[in-house]
Structures are given as structure tokens and as C-alpha cells.
Motif scaffolding. Sequence first.
Motif, short mmCIF file in Angstrom:
data_model
loop_
_atom_site.label_atom_id
_atom_site.label_comp_id
_atom_site.label_asym_id
_atom_site.label_seq_id
_atom_site.Cartn_x
_atom_site.Cartn_y
_atom_site.Cartn_z
N PRO A 140 -0.31 5.38 -6.65
CA PRO A 140 -1.07 6.38 -6.00
C PRO A 140 -2.28 5.59 -4.85
CG PRO A 140 -1.23 6.14 -8.58
CD PRO A 140 -0.51 5.35 -7.89
N ALA A 141 -2.63 6.50 -4.05
CA ALA A 141 -3.52 5.75 -3.11
C ALA A 141 -4.77 4.95 -3.61
CB ALA A 141 -3.73 6.83 -2.02
N SER A 142 -5.36 5.78 -4.48
CA SER A 142 -6.57 5.04 -5.25
C SER A 142 -6.30 3.68 -5.78
CB SER A 142 -6.98 6.16 -6.34
OG SER A 142 -5.96 5.97 -7.06
N CYS A 143 -5.09 3.10 -5.94
CA CYS A 143 -4.90 2.02 -6.35
C CYS A 143 -4.76 0.92 -5.25
CB CYS A 143 -3.44 1.86 -6.99
SG CYS A 143 -3.43 2.81 -8.54
N LEU A 144 -4.70 1.42 -4.06
CA LEU A 144 -4.49 0.49 -2.70
C LEU A 144 -6.06 0.17 -2.41
CD1 LEU A 144 -1.76 2.45 -1.02
CD2 LEU A 144 -1.25 0.47 -2.49
N ARG A 145 -6.28 -1.11 -2.43
CA ARG A 145 -7.77 -1.46 -1.99
C ARG A 145 -7.59 -1.77 -0.61
NH1 ARG A 145 -9.73 -5.92 -5.90
NH2 ARG A 145 -11.28 -6.12 -4.22
N ALA A 146 -6.41 -2.51 0.13
CA ALA A 146 -6.70 -2.88 1.48
C ALA A 146 -6.08 -1.86 2.18
CB ALA A 146 -5.91 -4.20 1.51
N SER A 147 -5.11 -1.09 1.96
CA SER A 147 -4.36 -0.11 2.67
C SER A 147 -4.55 1.31 2.21
CB SER A 147 -2.88 -0.53 2.32
OG SER A 147 -2.51 -1.89 2.51
N GLN A 148 -5.93 1.67 2.85
CA GLN A 148 -5.99 2.93 2.84
C GLN A 148 -5.05 3.81 3.86
OE1 GLN A 148 -8.04 4.59 0.47
NE2 GLN A 148 -8.20 2.30 -0.13
N PRO A 149 -4.30 5.08 3.07
CA PRO A 149 -3.39 5.66 3.90
C PRO A 149 -3.70 6.18 5.06
CG PRO A 149 -3.04 6.21 1.61
CD PRO A 149 -4.30 5.28 1.51
N ALA A 150 -5.08 6.56 5.35
CA ALA A 150 -5.40 7.24 6.75
C ALA A 150 -5.55 6.18 7.49
CB ALA A 150 -6.82 7.86 6.33
N ALA A 151 -5.85 4.80 7.46
CA ALA A 151 -5.57 3.64 8.36
C ALA A 151 -4.24 3.65 8.65
CB ALA A 151 -6.33 2.53 7.58
N ARG A 152 -4.13 3.19 10.05
CA ARG A 152 -2.82 2.69 10.60
C ARG A 152 -3.09 1.59 11.53
NH1 ARG A 152 -1.08 5.70 7.16
NH2 ARG A 152 -0.20 7.68 7.27
N PRO A 153 -1.99 0.69 12.01
CA PRO A 153 -0.69 0.67 11.43
C PRO A 153 -0.62 -0.22 10.09
CG PRO A 153 -1.04 -0.90 13.29
CD PRO A 153 -2.37 -0.14 13.03
N PHE A 154 0.68 0.11 9.53
CA PHE A 154 0.87 -0.75 8.54
C PHE A 154 2.16 -1.70 8.80
CE2 PHE A 154 -0.73 2.94 6.27
CZ PHE A 154 -1.81 2.35 5.57
N GLU A 155 2.12 -3.01 8.27
CA GLU A 155 3.29 -3.53 8.12
C GLU A 155 3.95 -3.47 6.66
OE1 GLU A 155 3.39 -7.20 11.21
OE2 GLU A 155 3.46 -7.56 9.07
N LEU A 156 5.23 -2.94 6.34
CA LEU A 156 5.84 -2.88 5.10
C LEU A 156 6.81 -3.95 4.80
CD1 LEU A 156 6.00 0.89 5.14
CD2 LEU A 156 4.19 -0.28 3.83
N HIS A 157 6.61 -4.65 3.65
CA HIS A 157 7.47 -5.73 3.50
C HIS A 157 8.17 -5.54 1.88
CE1 HIS A 157 5.92 -8.42 6.51
NE2 HIS A 157 4.80 -7.69 6.11
N THR A 158 9.35 -5.98 1.67
CA THR A 158 10.05 -6.11 0.42
C THR A 158 10.56 -7.49 0.17
OG1 THR A 158 10.55 -3.80 0.65
CG2 THR A 158 12.01 -4.95 -1.16
N PHE A 159 10.31 -8.09 -0.96
CA PHE A 159 10.96 -9.44 -1.09
C PHE A 159 11.40 -9.62 -2.62
CE2 PHE A 159 6.61 -10.32 -1.43
CZ PHE A 159 6.32 -11.18 -2.60
N SER A 160 12.36 -10.87 -2.65
CA SER A 160 12.75 -10.95 -3.93
C SER A 160 12.76 -12.33 -4.18
CB SER A 160 13.99 -10.12 -4.45
OG SER A 160 14.92 -10.52 -3.43
N ARG A 161 12.93 -12.80 -5.42
CA ARG A 161 12.99 -14.23 -5.67
C ARG A 161 13.59 -14.67 -7.23
NH1 ARG A 161 6.96 -14.58 -6.39
NH2 ARG A 161 6.73 -15.11 -8.90
N LEU A 162 14.17 -15.58 -6.91
CA LEU A 162 14.75 -16.35 -8.21
C LEU A 162 14.60 -17.83 -8.30
CD1 LEU A 162 16.44 -16.01 -10.84
CD2 LEU A 162 18.33 -16.27 -9.19
N GLY A 163 13.58 -18.40 -8.94
CA GLY A 163 12.98 -19.67 -8.79
C GLY A 163 12.59 -19.90 -7.41
#
Length: 175
Positions: A140-163
Amino acid sequence: MTPARTLSAVLLSAGLALSTLPAAQADLPNRATVTDKVGDAPRVIDLKASTYSITRERATFSTTVRELTSRTFVAFEIWPLTSAWDRIAIRRVDGRTVARVYFVDNDLEDSDKPVATRTRCPGLQVSWRPRVDRVSAVVPASCLRASQPAARPFELHTFSRLGTRHDAMPKRTLD
């Protein structure tokens, strides 16, 4: 001017005014899909594809891992190109899916490392589906403290790790 022409002029003016609203005020569902080279990381963290969607109400993330297991860790991040960002971290603990939302402060005045603070997030939805090797989250947008959906632009990242090993999707910028 006749009443019909007056009404037409008013409607035309209203339409022109609405068409010139700034992009941040319009309903802008932003979507992106990114893919990554398969085989560049251990199977249980090898990311294949991610999908992002952001609206005023929520941010939706989904990623496919080459072989999703209970050892896989996945995180999604939204960087609003400021000194802070939001992170959604998802993993399995004792057979159940655990997800946490963090506000990451990168204002390095008080510390030489970013500081992650856990954010309470009622309404957070996560899905861990090993049959299709997919992890997803709806934040939910209410959980996003730094990234309010009305503000642009955004960089979106996905990462994974094992050790110490990790894999990351190419970043995607939405504006």
C-alpha cells in the motif's frame, strides 16, 4: 450565444484544462518488465524477470527465480532519486513467508552507511509460489515513506542473495 454553444464552449474549456494537468496529478499507472541473463548466479537466487507497477494506491512487484526454494531471499526497492528509498524484503522462515518493509535513509551525515528502519505496513500482501518460481508483493502507498507514488521519477530494483553471492535485475526508471 445559444445555450447549446455555451455548453459546448464550457465542455471544451474543461477538457482543455484537464488535458494540461501535470503528470503527477493524473492517474498514472506505471509498469515495467525487465529480464536478466539466466545462469549468472546460483539457481536458488538466479533472477529471470521482474515486473513493477506503481499507482497512487499501491506498488506491485513480482519476480521469477530460476529455482525458488526456502533458501531464496528476494528484495524489491523503490528509489525516488533522493537520499532515501523503500525496501520490501521477503524470505522463508520455518516454512512460512516473512516480509518486511524498510525505510532506508542514505543521508550519510550521521552515519557512513545507509540506515534501514522497519516500517509497519498493514495491508502488505506477499506471495511465495515455488511451483511457478515466483515471488510477489503488493505494498500500500501508505507504507512507502520515501517513495510517494505521486513523486517521479523512480528507480526500481530487484535483488536476491545467498550468503555472499547475489543476483540483481537491471534497474528500471519510471517517470
